[in-house]
Design an enzyme around this catalytic site. Structure first.
Site, PDB file in Angstrom:
ATOM      1  N   HIS A 216       0.811  -1.216   0.000  1.00 17.08           N
ATOM      2  CA  HIS A 216       0.000   0.000   0.000  1.00 17.08           C
ATOM      3  C   HIS A 216       0.846   1.268   0.000  1.00 17.08           C
ATOM      4  O   HIS A 216       0.380   2.327  -0.411  1.00 17.08           O
ATOM      5  CB  HIS A 216      -1.013  -0.039   1.140  1.00 17.08           C
ATOM      6  CG  HIS A 216      -2.231  -0.806   0.757  1.00 17.08           C
ATOM      7  ND1 HIS A 216      -2.264  -2.173   0.796  1.00 17.08           N
ATOM      8  CD2 HIS A 216      -3.426  -0.407   0.259  1.00 17.08           C
ATOM      9  CE1 HIS A 216      -3.449  -2.583   0.356  1.00 17.08           C
ATOM     10  NE2 HIS A 216      -4.164  -1.548   0.030  1.00 17.08           N
ATOM     11  N   ARG A 323     -11.066   3.910  -0.833  1.00 16.09           N
ATOM     12  CA  ARG A 323     -10.496   3.091   0.245  1.00 16.09           C
ATOM     13  C   ARG A 323     -10.783   3.777   1.584  1.00 16.09           C
ATOM     14  O   ARG A 323      -9.973   4.541   2.100  1.00 16.09           O
ATOM     15  CB  ARG A 323      -8.997   2.917   0.042  1.00 16.09           C
ATOM     16  CG  ARG A 323      -8.621   2.139  -1.215  1.00 16.09           C
ATOM     17  CD  ARG A 323      -7.110   1.915  -1.277  1.00 16.09           C
ATOM     18  NE  ARG A 323      -6.731   1.048  -2.359  1.00 16.09           N
ATOM     19  CZ  ARG A 323      -6.302   1.474  -3.545  1.00 16.09           C
ATOM     20  NH1 ARG A 323      -6.211   2.768  -3.781  1.00 16.09           N
ATOM     21  NH2 ARG A 323      -5.961   0.611  -4.482  1.00 16.09           N
ATOM     22  N   ARG A 364     -15.656   1.363  -0.519  1.00 16.05           N
ATOM     23  CA  ARG A 364     -15.362   0.054   0.070  1.00 16.05           C
ATOM     24  C   ARG A 364     -15.342   0.200   1.587  1.00 16.05           C
ATOM     25  O   ARG A 364     -14.731   1.119   2.126  1.00 16.05           O
ATOM     26  CB  ARG A 364     -14.003  -0.463  -0.416  1.00 16.05           C
ATOM     27  CG  ARG A 364     -13.651  -1.848   0.128  1.00 16.05           C
ATOM     28  CD  ARG A 364     -12.333  -2.340  -0.423  1.00 16.05           C
ATOM     29  NE  ARG A 364     -11.201  -1.577   0.083  1.00 16.05           N
ATOM     30  CZ  ARG A 364      -9.958  -1.740  -0.337  1.00 16.05           C
ATOM     31  NH1 ARG A 364      -9.686  -2.621  -1.280  1.00 16.05           N
ATOM     32  NH2 ARG A 364      -8.978  -1.017   0.163  1.00 16.05           N
ATOM     33  N   GLU A 464     -11.409 -11.146  -4.418  1.00 16.12           N
ATOM     34  CA  GLU A 464      -9.962 -11.065  -4.187  1.00 16.12           C
ATOM     35  C   GLU A 464      -9.419 -12.306  -3.487  1.00 16.12           C
ATOM     36  O   GLU A 464      -8.235 -12.373  -3.165  1.00 16.12           O
ATOM     37  CB  GLU A 464      -9.626  -9.805  -3.374  1.00 16.12           C
ATOM     38  CG  GLU A 464     -10.479  -9.596  -2.148  1.00 16.12           C
ATOM     39  CD  GLU A 464     -10.334  -8.207  -1.560  1.00 16.12           C
ATOM     40  OE1 GLU A 464      -9.357  -7.508  -1.861  1.00 16.12           O
ATOM     41  OE2 GLU A 464     -11.227  -7.816  -0.775  1.00 16.12           O
ATOM     42  N   ASN A 487      -4.845  -7.168  -6.767  1.00 13.54           N
ATOM     43  CA  ASN A 487      -3.672  -7.188  -5.884  1.00 13.54           C
ATOM     44  C   ASN A 487      -3.743  -8.360  -4.910  1.00 13.54           C
ATOM     45  O   ASN A 487      -2.812  -9.157  -4.790  1.00 13.54           O
ATOM     46  CB  ASN A 487      -3.569  -5.878  -5.090  1.00 13.54           C
ATOM     47  CG  ASN A 487      -3.486  -4.665  -5.991  1.00 13.54           C
ATOM     48  OD1 ASN A 487      -3.240  -4.784  -7.175  1.00 13.54           O
ATOM     49  ND2 ASN A 487      -3.699  -3.505  -5.416  1.00 13.54           N
ATOM     50  N   ASP A 488      -4.860  -8.453  -4.193  1.00 12.09           N
ATOM     51  CA  ASP A 488      -5.013  -9.561  -3.250  1.00 12.09           C
ATOM     52  C   ASP A 488      -5.289 -10.877  -3.948  1.00 12.09           C
ATOM     53  O   ASP A 488      -4.872 -11.943  -3.472  1.00 12.09           O
ATOM     54  CB  ASP A 488      -6.133  -9.251  -2.244  1.00 12.09           C
ATOM     55  CG  ASP A 488      -5.626  -8.449  -1.051  1.00 12.09           C
ATOM     56  OD1 ASP A 488      -4.444  -8.603  -0.696  1.00 12.09           O
ATOM     57  OD2 ASP A 488      -6.398  -7.660  -0.498  1.00 12.09           O
ATOM     58  N   ARG A 498       2.480  -9.675  -0.717  1.00 11.41           N
ATOM     59  CA  ARG A 498       2.769  -8.603  -1.675  1.00 11.41           C
ATOM     60  C   ARG A 498       3.559  -7.454  -1.076  1.00 11.41           C
ATOM     61  O   ARG A 498       3.995  -6.557  -1.798  1.00 11.41           O
ATOM     62  CB  ARG A 498       1.480  -8.082  -2.312  1.00 11.41           C
ATOM     63  CG  ARG A 498       0.442  -7.510  -1.379  1.00 11.41           C
ATOM     64  CD  ARG A 498      -0.865  -7.350  -2.151  1.00 11.41           C
ATOM     65  NE  ARG A 498      -1.975  -6.870  -1.358  1.00 11.41           N
ATOM     66  CZ  ARG A 498      -2.386  -5.620  -1.340  1.00 11.41           C
ATOM     67  NH1 ARG A 498      -1.754  -4.719  -2.048  1.00 11.41           N
ATOM     68  NH2 ARG A 498      -3.424  -5.256  -0.630  1.00 11.41           N
ATOM     69  N   CYS A 535     -10.400  -3.296 -10.032  1.00 10.59           N
ATOM     70  CA  CYS A 535      -9.944  -2.105  -9.317  1.00 10.59           C
ATOM     71  C   CYS A 535      -8.541  -2.271  -8.753  1.00 10.59           C
ATOM     72  O   CYS A 535      -8.038  -1.401  -8.049  1.00 10.59           O
ATOM     73  CB  CYS A 535     -10.913  -1.753  -8.181  1.00 10.59           C
ATOM     74  SG  CYS A 535     -10.998  -3.002  -6.885  1.00 10.59           S
TER      75      CYS A 535
END
Length: 602
Positions: A216, A323, A364, A464, A487-488, A498, A535
Site C-alpha cells: 500500500h 479506500r 469500500r 480477491e 492485488n489480493d 505482496r 480495481c
C-alpha cells in the site's frame, strides 16, 4: 562518489532532488513541516525538553553519589556524566536547530535527523570506545523524544518555499545550499498513515528499503503521481541526509551523488516525461471508446475525499474504489472513541460525492489488517504470524459490528446526496455474505427508526480470494456488481506476501491461474448481466489493457494518474479483433511472453 541502488519500480517517472531521511526510532516520531513563524516555538520545545532531561540526569547523579559502591558502581556515575555531555554537545544542539530553521522540520524530526548525521560520524571513528558512545547518544535522544512526546504543534501540510535568486538559477543545481531544491524521501519503510501525511507535502519522489510492487506504500505513491522505488534494501543506510539523488521510477534505480553528465541525461528524461504527460492531457475530455465503438468506463481509486479533485481533473467518470480505511489510519484501534464517528464519516463521504459532481462513487468498507494497520505500526511486529491471513477486511468488521454499523449508516446517509455503491472486501463464505447483508439491513432500520434521511445504494462484493472467484454463483445471487481486486487475488492465488520484497519476484499478475480467474469472473458476470470492474493495479497497467478489454471488461478503476495512459490504449484498441489473441494468452503456459506487444488493429 556516484553509486546506484536497485529496487522495484512502483511509480513511473524521474525525480531529482535532495535526500530527506526519515530515521527509525524506538518511539513513533512525527515528521512534518512547520511554518516559519513556528520556528522559535519548536526551538523552545527542544530547549524545554533538554533542560528537563538535564535536570533528570543530574538528580540521578546525586542519588548515585549517595549510594554505596555495592549499590551503584562507579561506571554508572561516569555513564550519566557522558549522557550529560552529549546532551549539551554543540554539534547535536546546533545541528537540530539547523534542521528546524533551514528545513522547517518539526523538533522531533530535526532531532532524529541530526542523530543520524552524528551517529555516522561515530561509526567512522577508529577508537572502539568512541564508536560505542553512539549507543549513549541514541539513549539521550530517546530521552528527549520521550519528553517532547505529546507536545507537538498542529501539522502544517506544506513548508513554504524560499525563492531562489537569479544567481542560484544560473548556477549548478547541486551547488550551494539550494534550499529551494526538490526533496526526495528516503526511509526504511512507510506505513499507509505515513504516506497520507507525506501526500500533503512537497516530496518529488521516495525510496524505501522494503515493500513490494503492490504494497500500500507503493499504491499511495502512484496515487500521488510521484516517482518511487521500493525494496531498495539498504538505501536508507547508504544515502546521507541532503545527498543529491535521482529516482528512476521506470527502471527501479536510485542514483546517489550523480555526476553532471548523469544529471544532464536524467534531466532530459525528466523533460521527455513531462512532454508525454502533456500529450496525454489532451485526451482528458475525449470519451473512452474503442475503435469498434465499445464504451469503456475509466474510474478512479481514491483514499480521501480531497482526492476527487484529481479524479475529475484526470477525466474519471466516477470513483470505482474509495479506500475508506484511510479515514481511520493513525488512530487507536483499541478505542472506538478515537475512531471517526458516524457524523465525521458521513461528512467525508458526502464531500466525496459532491466532489465527483454527480458521478457515481463506490465506497469500500474498511479494509484494515495485513499491511494496513489502524495504528500506523507494522503488523509484522505484533503477535500475528501471518496478518494477511488473519483478521482483516470484512472479517474485522464482522468481529466489531458496532464499528461496521457506524460506517454503513454514514454511507447510507451520504447516499441521499448522490449515487453511491457500497463495496464489501474479502468475502469468501456464504455465512459472511448473510451476516454482512443482515447488518446492512439493520443499519437501514436504525436510520428509519431515528427518522434520518438516507439513500439507496447498489451492493457489490470484492473478488480477491480464489474461493470467491470459484463460487461466483453464490455472490451473483446477492450482489448487484462485483469488483475484482487483483492485488489480493494474485497474493492469495500465488501464496505471495505482496509487501515482502524477498518474494516480490514471484508476484506475477500474468500467471495463468490469475488470468483464468479474472477471465472467468468477467465472463460469468456478463452472462448474468451483472456489472464487473477491475480495481486492482492490473487495471492501471497498460500492458494488460487490451487483454482485459478482450476478456470483455468495460469498467476499469485505477489511480487518477494512470487514467490517461489507459485511455490512450482504449482508443487504439479494436475489441472485435482481440478474441483469438486472448484465447491464445489464456491457453499459454507463459502468458507474459504474449502480452507485449499486444496485436494492433488490422
Amino acid at each position: 562518489m556516484t553509486f546506484a541502488v536497485h529496487g522495484l519500480p512502483v511509480a513511473r517517472g524521474i525525480a531529482i532532488g535532495r535526500a530527506v531521511l526519515v530515521v527509525s526510532s524506538r518511539l513513533d516520531v512525527a515528521h512534518y513541516f512547520i511554518k516559519p513563524e513556528e520556528v522559535e516555538a519548536e526551538i523552545d520545545r527542544l530547549r524545554v525538553a533538554r533542560n528537563a532531561v538535564s535536570e533528570e540526569l543530574q538528580k540521578l547523579q546525586a542519588s548515585v553519589a549517595l549510594m554505596g559502591p555495592n549499590e551503584a558502581p562507579h561506571e554508572l556515575s561516569a555513564l550519566l556524566e557522558v549522557h550529560l555531555m552529549l546532551l549539551q554537545d554543540e554539534v547535536l544542539t546546533s545541528g537540530v536547530k539547523h534542521w528546524i530553521v533551514e528545513r522547517l522540520y518539526n523538533a522531533e524530526w530535526a532531532l532524529t535527523t541530526q542523530l543520524e548525521v552524528v551517529a555516522r560520524q561515530f561509526d567512522e571513528m577508529e577508537d572502539e570506545y568512541l564508536r560505542e558512545r553512539k549507543a549513549d547518544l541514541e539513549q539521550v535522544v530517546e530521552r528527549l523524544l520521550h519528553r517532547m512526546k505529546g507536545t507537538a504543534a498542529v501539522l502544517a501540510p506544506t513548508p513554504p518555499r524560499r525563492k531562489r535568486s537569479a544567481e542560484d538559477e544560473d548556477s549548478d543545481p547541486t551547488a550551494g545550499d539550494a534550499i529551494d531544491a526538490p526533496l526526495v524521501l528516503i526511509a526504511h519503510d512507510l506505513s499507509p498513515a505515513d504516506m497520507l501525511q507525506f501526500k500533503k507535502s512537497v516530496f518529488a519522489g521516495f525510496v524505501t528499503d522494503v515493500g513490494g510492487r503492490t504494497s500500500h506504500t507503493a499504491i499511495v505513491a502512484r496515487s500521488m503521481d510521484i516517482p518511487a522505488v521500493v525494496g531498495a534494501r539498504t538505501a536508507s543506510q547508504l544515502v546521507r541526509q541532503d545527498d543529491w539523488v535521482i529516482i528512476d521510477g521506470d527502471a527501479g534505480v536510485v542514483i546517489v551523488d550523480p555526476s553532471p553528465i548523469i544529471l544532464a541525461e536524467y534531466g532530459f528524461k525528466q523533460r521527455q516525461g513531462d512532454l508525454e504527460r502533456g500529450r496525454l492531457a489532451r485526451l482528458r475530455h475525449k470519451p473512452a471508446v474503442t475503435l469498434d465503438g465499445q464504451r469503456v468506463d475509466l474510474l478512479a481509486n481514491i483514499e480521501l475525499p480531497e482526492d476527487t479533485l484529481g479524479a475529475v481533473k484526470a477525466g474519471a467518470v466516477g470513483v470505482g474504489l474509495f479506500r475508506s480505511e484511510f479515514l481511520f489510519m493513525g488512530r487507536e484501534a483499541q478505542s472506538l472513541t478515537r475512531l471517526p464517528d458516524e457524523e465525521e464519516q458521513y461528512q467525508a463521504y458526502k464531500r466525496a460525492v459532491e466532489g465527483m459532481q454527480g458521478m457515481p462513487v463506490t465506497i469500500r468498507t474498511i479494509d484494515v489488517g495485513a499491511d494496513k494497520p489502524l495504528d500506523g505500526k507494522s503488523v509484522r511486529d505484533d503477535a500475528h504470524l501471518n496478518p494477511a491471513l488473519g483478521l482483516r477486511a470484512i472479517r474485522w468488521s464482522l468481529a466489531d459490528p458496532a464499528m461496521f454499523l457506524t460506517q454503513v449508516r454514514a454511507i447510507l446517509r451520504a447516499a441521499a446526496h448522490g449515487e453511491i455503491h457500497l463495496l464489501i472486501p474479502m468475502l469468501a463464505h456464504a455465512s459472511e455474505i448473510r451476516q454482512t447483508l443482515a447488518l446492512i439491513d439493520f443499519a437501514r432500520a436504525e436510520l428509519d427508526n431515528r427518522g434520518m434521511v438516507h439513500g439507496h445504494v447498489k451492493l457489490g462484493a470484492m473478488i480477491e480470494v480464489p474461493a470467491a472467484a470459484l463460487t461466483l454463483r453464490i455472490f451473483l445471487k446477492h450482489f448487484d456488481f462485483l469488483s475484482i481486486g487483483t492485488n489480493d487475488l494474485i497474493q492469495y492465488t500465488l501464496a505471495i506476501d505482496r509487501a515482502d520484497e524477498s518474494v516480490a519476484h514471484l508476484y506475477d499478475p500474468a500467471h495463468p491461474a490469475v488470468l483464468r480467474l479474472v477471465a472467468e469472473t468477467i465472463a460469468e458476470c456478463r452472462r448474468q448481466g451483472k456489472g464487473v470492474s477491475v480495481c486492482g493495479e492490473m487495471a492501471g497497467d497498460i500492458a494488460f489493457t487490451r487483454l482485459l478489454l478482450g476478456m470483455g471488461l468495460r469498467s476499469f478503476s485505477m489511480h487518477p494518474s494512470q487514467i490517461l495512459a489507459v485511455k490512450q490504449e482504449v482508443l487504439r484498441a479494436d475489441t472485435s479483433k482481440l478474441t483469438r489473441w486472448v484465447e491464445q494468452v489464456l491457453e499459454s503456459d507463459d502468458p507474459a511472453s504474449l502480452l507485449l506487444p499486444a496485436p494492433a488493429p488490422q
